[in-house]
Each structure stands twice: as structure tokens, then as C-alpha cells.
Write a protein that holds these residues in place. Structure first.
Motif, PDB file in Angstrom:
ATOM      1  N   SER A 138      36.783  70.038  60.192  1.00 40.08           N
ATOM      2  CA  SER A 138      35.906  70.902  60.131  1.00 40.08           C
ATOM      3  C   SER A 138      34.646  70.806  61.162  1.00 40.08           C
ATOM      4  N   PRO A 139      34.038  71.655  61.457  1.00 44.27           N
ATOM      5  CA  PRO A 139      32.845  71.533  62.717  1.00 44.27           C
ATOM      6  C   PRO A 139      31.728  70.587  61.795  1.00 44.27           C
ATOM      7  N   ALA A 140      31.578  71.061  60.562  1.00 48.20           N
ATOM      8  CA  ALA A 140      30.456  70.212  59.770  1.00 48.20           C
ATOM      9  C   ALA A 140      30.807  68.714  59.739  1.00 48.20           C
ATOM     10  N   HIS A 141      31.814  68.337  59.844  1.00 49.73           N
ATOM     11  CA  HIS A 141      32.185  66.859  59.838  1.00 49.73           C
ATOM     12  C   HIS A 141      32.063  66.132  61.169  1.00 49.73           C
ATOM     13  N   PHE A 148      24.204  65.722  57.057  1.00 49.90           N
ATOM     14  CA  PHE A 148      23.831  65.350  58.334  1.00 49.90           C
ATOM     15  C   PHE A 148      22.505  64.513  58.336  1.00 49.90           C
ATOM     16  N   GLU A 180      32.254  71.933  68.086  1.00 50.39           N
ATOM     17  CA  GLU A 180      33.525  72.609  67.595  1.00 50.39           C
ATOM     18  C   GLU A 180      34.676  72.357  68.357  1.00 50.39           C
ATOM     19  N   PHE A 202      27.236  73.599  58.786  1.00 51.80           N
ATOM     20  CA  PHE A 202      27.352  73.721  60.477  1.00 51.80           C
ATOM     21  C   PHE A 202      26.425  74.869  60.719  1.00 51.80           C
TER      22      PHE A 202
END
Lengths: 160, 532
Positions: free
Chosen positions: A59-62, B169, A50, B180
Motif C-alpha cells: 500500500s502507498p502508506a507503507h 510516518f 505510489e 497516505f
């Protein structure tokens, strides 16, 4: 090093900006910055992901996509030393199987585990590009080549 | 404007058109998963391969721009063989759990396997298993095994909502979409990822296991959730009512309208239809005398209401119409005003909580037809109507749909006002605190139970069509008011929504030139409308 609030120093932040400026798309610097983070904090926690995402306005997902794609980012805190034994073709033919078995027995861990005292994490990996010295392994940043059980015992004794 | 040939047919397309769209223009469908006209090009699924003359091998159509003189072939043996192989790759680890998959019947793996696959499976290895039935947020359920990693949902969250919740992922055959850790997919447009998922990986938690899609009927409609008027399809379950405990509206799906909502719909609108099959629907006209509530026939109700209007001087009659009513209903009310020379009319009732708005689709005005009500001439001071009632200056008050007791107005004052009027009439689809305080309650059909039009905030008049029958004895408001007009001696009431619209067009200059036919499926802007 704690897992909470990972933060780079001012010098490191300057280095992040220098790396980002090297690429047409700043995201190109994500891999080296993640390595910096791993060197600084010991591993890549979700909090670190993060934090790094914030540095890139991603975004943290990426960031999580990148961290989970590559195997050289540690998603759990490893031991103080990481032993990566090559199990690819040349090393396998030269006896990597028995090398790994010896390490497992000496360290009392399975591949992928860390010793109870937190000293060593044992991994088995693909080719490290030193077939001429098979069987081989990487201990932290150092290559150990032409391995034998005796040589391994000596190397392990040297790991604090 | 490059001209090219697709399967022998010449087409001319705008510059920068990709080959999927160019082929579409020639009437040729190029199969694809990851391409979506509203999203960036990913080139991920590889299914849209076509042959291009002089190219050494098949090329993906989505990422190839049409050029002058290009010759494109979509059905050569080589292309068909390629497609078949790609289908085989996509299905290697697919669980084939179609019998328990909600997507069955509208699944592009099923459709394309039948059209372009039909191979004998050659895989002997155990399939890779991944998480199933994982809730991603309030509306979306993930089945990672069924996912073909087309990344449409990821791109939607990156490019349309800019919220970036989703990612792909891990690596290789362990790759899976997800959030996430610790986050949820709860942006105000999350339901759209279910629409654009070509397979059963993302399903709608509200719709899951309600009814098989092949039992659904569909009607073109407009979302009544706010002043945007997003175009939708209403999917109703009329053929298997026992499958969903009598719930008739199964789901709302966005319907493409390039001038309004493109492919999208917000969650508030998508899931905001529960009032249609709610237990509080009004089923028959009722009359309340003191604490006693009894059913009445429509004839009794209309006669009583006509008598109340006749015996009250026009100045002592108040009407609070609603911006949730259709143009046709509002025009019928307007006719009632003209018939009885009524002046105390309004339609806006301030909500207790101001509506949210964004810079995409969602409008703060949660009514589909405020502009229509204004143009039909029902604009007025609703607070003044309430105050007149409170001051015992009204003998009859007609309220359409509003729950005045849930408005911004102090409830005690509203109660006082309702208590001071001899005949309070409530016309609406659902019971509320205001209907409970009325002397006559007339059941109105919900928007999916009738035809009509709304005028959105930009001045676009759009049709919505009947998807299912009115519940109980409910009638469209235009019909209720029409019967009242007939009882008051007005001979020219219409018996179909379309006829009311025709009368509206003749009477209200803003609507000049419009007809149901002219509105078509995409609606029409009013001549004077200024595009916001």
C-alpha cells in the motif's frame, strides 16, 4: 523530468526484479529501488511513492512510512546540486558553525532551502565519517574536506 | 500441551500460546497496549514485560511462547519498576487533555497509570505537538498527540481489511500515524480501529462529545443489520438524556464471539441504529379514516383488528411478516395463522437495491432473521399476497415493518393493492410510505427496547436483550400479536419473550433442545444447521 507518471525503463524494471530476488522478503529491496527512483526522477514525489508501491504490491502508506523515516530521500525537488555540511562534533569543534554561516551568506538561503535559480540546496547533516578532515561537507557525491571560506567560494564557483 | 507456572499457579495451555494468553488462562492480567489477540505480534509498546525464571532480564510476554516447565512471574519488583518506567516513556509527550478527551473513562493510559504508573513526572521539556482533531474518514477522528504508536490500527488495516490505509510516518518523537496524503479511511470496517485504539488517538466521530462513557449502560445484543448476526453491546445513555438531545442509543460496540464476528463489526451495522431514536418512530396506535389520522388506545386497536380478522374469511386475509422480526414474534404470527387457519402468508419482500456482500462479515441479506422466519413456517410467496390484494381478493392485510413502496415491486402496483384492501394494518417501529397508506398503524418496539432471538444465516440462534425502554406506547411484536390472539380467544399467549421462545421450541422441531439459558451469551447452532 516531470512529476507526473513516473515510470522506469525496461532495464530498470529488470533491475527492480533482480533486487527484489536478493531478499527473503521482496520488501527488502525497497530502499535501493527508492534510490533508483530518486536518481531517475530527481526526488520522491507522492506519485513516485505510489508507483514504487505498485512494484512491490504494497500500500502507498507503507512506502510513505519508509520515505518519511529516512532523511536521504528528497520529498521536495532539490536544487541541481546538494551541499550537505556536517555539523556533528568534530566538524563543529573545527568551525562548522562559521562554515554554515558563510554558505548561507554566499548562497542567500537558510539551511534546508534552495537558491532562487535552483542551483544549490543547502543542508546541514550529522556525521559523514570524515572527522580527520573536519570541517567537511558533501557536494552531490563528492566529499570536500578541510574547508575554509576561500575553498568554499572556489567550490561554489564550480557548480553550474 | 506445555504446562507452566504463572505467579505460582500451574496452567496447561495449547502449543504456541503466548505468555499474555497463558497468564490470562491462569487468571493473571498482563498489562499491554500493542498486543491484540486478533492481530499479529508487534512487540512495540514494551509494557507486557514479565520475569521468566533463569532469564537475565524482563521479557515481553506477547512475543514469548509458553514452554514446558516455564516459571513466569508478573509482579516482581523488577517487573513493576520496568512497567512504571515504560508508562513514563509512553506519557512523555502525551498531552494529558483527558478533560476534553472522549476516551476518558475507558482509556488504557488512565487505567494503567493508576495501576502501574503513579510516578511523579520528571519531564521539564516542552511536549512535542502533533495534529489534533483530524478526520481520517467518515467515521474516525485522529488526535496524533494522544497516540502511543502501538500500531494496532495499522495492523488492522493491513491484516483484517487488507486495505493498508494507515501507516506510521516520520521518525523518533515526530512519528505519527496517518494516511497516505489524499487518501481516506473509508473501508467498510473502519470503525473497528476506534475499538482497538487503547487511547484517545482514534475516536468515533458519531459518538464524539455525545456523552461521557461512565454514564452509559450496556446490554448484550445482536446486530440486526444483516444475516450474520454479529454480537454487540448496545451502549445507552439513560442517565444523562439531556446531553445528546434525547438520543438514547449512544453507540454499538462489537462483542467477542469466536464463531460469528470475533472482535469485529462492520460500519453499516455499527452506525445503522439511528432509526431507534429517529423522529419517524411510531409512538401510539393510530387509525386513519380517509385523510384523518387519530390516536387510538391499544384496546381499541386490538379490538378493531380482531373484529376485522373475525369478519374476513381466512382466504381473504394476508400477512406479510418480516425477517427483521425476532423468532418469538414470528412464532406469535404463526400461532395467529393456526388460530384463524390463514394461508396467505409470506415474509420476504425484495429490496429495490440488492445488498452488498463480502467474504468477511457482510451478508447480502440485510435481515437478521430470514432463516428463523423460514423455519417458523412463514415462508410464502409475498408477491402472490400482493397480487391477491390487487385483485380485490383480500379484505385484511397485515404488514410487519416493510415499506412495500420502497421495494423492488412497482410502486403503482403496491398502491393499487393497498387501495383495494378494506383493512390494511401496519405494525412497525418507524413510519414509512406504507404505514401512511394503512388504516391501522401499531407501534412496535425496536430491537434494543425488548428481548428476543434471531437465527443467523448459519443457523445460530442468538439472544438480544433489552437495553432501554420502548418509546411511547410501542410494544414488542410478540406482545401485539399476543394481545390479538387473546382477543380472538386464544388462552395460551405468553407474557414474556422467553415464554414465547419456550413455546416455539416445543412446536418447531428445528429449535428442539434450546432455551434462553442454553443460548447463553454466544448463541447455539440449531441441531440441523450446516456450517457454511
Amino acid at each position: 523530468m516531470t512529476t507526473t507518471d513516473p515510470t522506469f525503463s525496461a532495464e530498470q524494471l529488470a533491475e527492480v526484479r533482480r533486487l527484489q530476488a536478493l531478499y527473503p522478503d521482496a520488501r527488502g529491496a525497497l530502499l535501493p529501488v527508492l534510490y533508483m527512483a530518486q536518481d531517475t526522477f530527481g526526488w520522491i514525489s507522492l506519485e513516485t511513492e505510489e508507483y514504487v508501491a505498485g512494484l512491490f504490491d504494497l500500500s502507498p502508506a507503507h512506502v510513505h512510512e519508509v520515505v518519511t523515516f529516512y532523511t536521504l530521500y528528497f520529498r521536495e525537488r532539490p536544487g541541481r546540486h546538494v551541499v550537505s555540511v556536517c555539523h556533528n562534533l568534530s566538524c563543529h569543534l573545527a568551525g562548522a558553525g562559521s562554515i554554515i554561516a558563510h554558505l548561507k551568506q554566499r548562497l542567500r538561503v537558510e539551511v534546508g532551502e534552495t537558491t532562487e535559480d535552483g542551483r544549490v540546496t543547502l543542508l546541514s547533516v550529522e556525521c559523514l565519517c570524515a572527522c580527520e578532515a573536519a570541517p567537511m561537507m558533501q557536494v552531490d557525491d563528492r566529499y570536500e574536506m578541510n574547508l575554509t571560506p576561500v575553498k568554499i567560494d572556489r567550490i561554489l564557483e564550480g557548480l553550474a | 500441551m506445555p504446562r507452566l507456572t504463572v505467579n505460582g499457579q500451574q496452567v496447561e495451555v495449547p502449543a504456541e500460546t503466548n505468555l499474555i494468553e497463558a497468564a490470562r488462562k491462569a487468571g493473571v492480567e498482563v498489562p499491554h497496549y500493542c498486543y491484540h489477540p486478533g492481530l499479529s505480534i508487534a512487540g512495540q509498546c514494551r509494557l507486557c514485560m514479565v520475569d521468566i525464571e533463569k532469564a537475565p532480564r524482563p521479557t515481553i510476554a506477547c512475543n514469548t511462547i509458553a514452554t514446558e516447565g516455564m516459571v513466569v512471574l508478573t509482579e516482581t519488583d523488577r517487573v513493576r519498576e520496568t512497567r512504571k518506567s515504560i508508562m513514563e516513556f509512553h506519557l512523555i509527550n502525551h498531552p494529558l487533555d483527558c478533560p476534553v478527551c472522549d476516551q476518558a473513562g475507558e482509556c488504557w493510559l488512565q487505567i494503567y497509570y493508576m495501576k502501574h504508573g503513579l510516578y511523579d513526572p520528571r519531564m521539564r521539556d516542552e511536549k512535542v505537538h502533533k495534529p489534533k482533531a483530524v478526520p481520517l474518514g467518515p467515521h474516525v477522528m485522529l488526535d496524533a498527540e494522544r497516540c502511543i504508536l502501538c500500531s494496532r490500527c495499522v495492523r488492522f488495516c493491513d491484516e483484517i481489511t487488507a486495505t493498508g490505509e494507515l501507516g506510521i510516518f516520520e521518525r523518533g518523537d515526530h512519528s505519527e500515524i496517518g494516511l497516505f496524503p489524499g487518501r481516506a479511511l473509508e473501508n467498510p470496517y473502519s470503525g473497528n480501529v476506534v475499538d482497538i485504539c487503547p487511547v484517545g488517538a482514534l475516536t468515533d466521530r458519531d459518538f464524539r462529545f455525545q456523552v461521557r462513557v461512565w454514564y452509559l449502560d450496556s446490554a448484550k445484543s445482536v446486530c440486526p443489520g444483516c444475516a450474520r448476526g454479529c454480537n454487540i453491546d448496545v451502549h445507552v445513555n439513560r442517565r444523562r438524556p439531556h446531553h445528546a438531545e434525547g438520543r438514547r442509543v449512544a453507540r454499538l460496540k462489537p462483542r467477542y464471539n469466536g464463531s460469528v464476528n470475533r472482535w469485529w463489526l462492520c460500519d453499516a451495522g455499527r452506525y445503522g441504529f439511528t432509526f431507534v431514536d429517529d423522529k419517524d418512530r411510531l409512538l401510539a396506535p393510530t387509525r386513519r379514516e380517509g385523510e384523518t389520522v387519530s390516536d387510538a388506545t391499544w384496546d381499541e386497536a386490538i379490538a378493531a383488528l380482531a373484529a376485522a380478522l373475525r369478519r374476513s374469511p381466512p382466504d381473504e386475509i394476508g400477512i406479510i411478516a418480516s425477517p427483521k422480526m425476532a423468532n418469538e414474534d414470528l412464532f406469535a404470527v404463526r400461532r395467529l395463522l393456526d388460530n384463524r387457519a390463514l394461508r396467505r402468508v409470506a415474509f420476504r419482500v425484495p429490496p429495490r437495491v440488492a445488498g452488498d456482500q463480502d467474504n468477511f462479515l457482510i451478508r447480502a441479506d440485510k435481515n437478521p432473521n430470514s432463516l428463523g422466519a423460514e423455519l417458523v413456517g412463514l415462508g410464502g410467496d409475498s408477491r402472490a399476497v400482493l397480487e391477491a390484494a390487487r385483485a380485490h381478493r383480500l379484505r385484511c392485510l397485515m404488514i410487519f415493518g416493510h415499506d412495500l413502496l420502497a421495494s423492488e415491486w412497482p410502486a403503482a402496483e403496491v398502491r393499487e393493492a393497498l387501495g383495494a384492501v378494506e383493512t390494511v394494518v401496519f405494525v412497525g417501529a418507524n413510519a414509512n410510505a406504507t404505514s401512511a397508506a394503512a388504516h391501522w398503524v401499531l407501534p412496535a418496539a425496536a430491537w434494543v427496547e425488548r428481548d428476543g432471538t434471531y437465527t443467523n444465516f448459519e443457523g445460530r440462534v442468538q439472544r438480544f436483550r433489552q437495553a432501554t425502554e420502548p418509546i411511547g406506547q410501542a410494544l414488542a411484536e410478540w406482545e401485539i400479536v399476543g394481545r390479538l390472539l387473546a382477543a380472538l380467544g386464544d388462552e395460551s399467549t405468553a407474557t414474556r419473550a422467553e415464554h414465547w421462545f419456550r413455546q416455539l421450541v416445543a412446536a418447531v422441531p428445528a429449535f428442539a433442545g434450546l432455551s434462553y439459558q442454553a443460548l447463553g451469551d454466544g448463541g447455539r447452532l440449531l441441531a440441523g444447521a450446516v456450517k457454511a
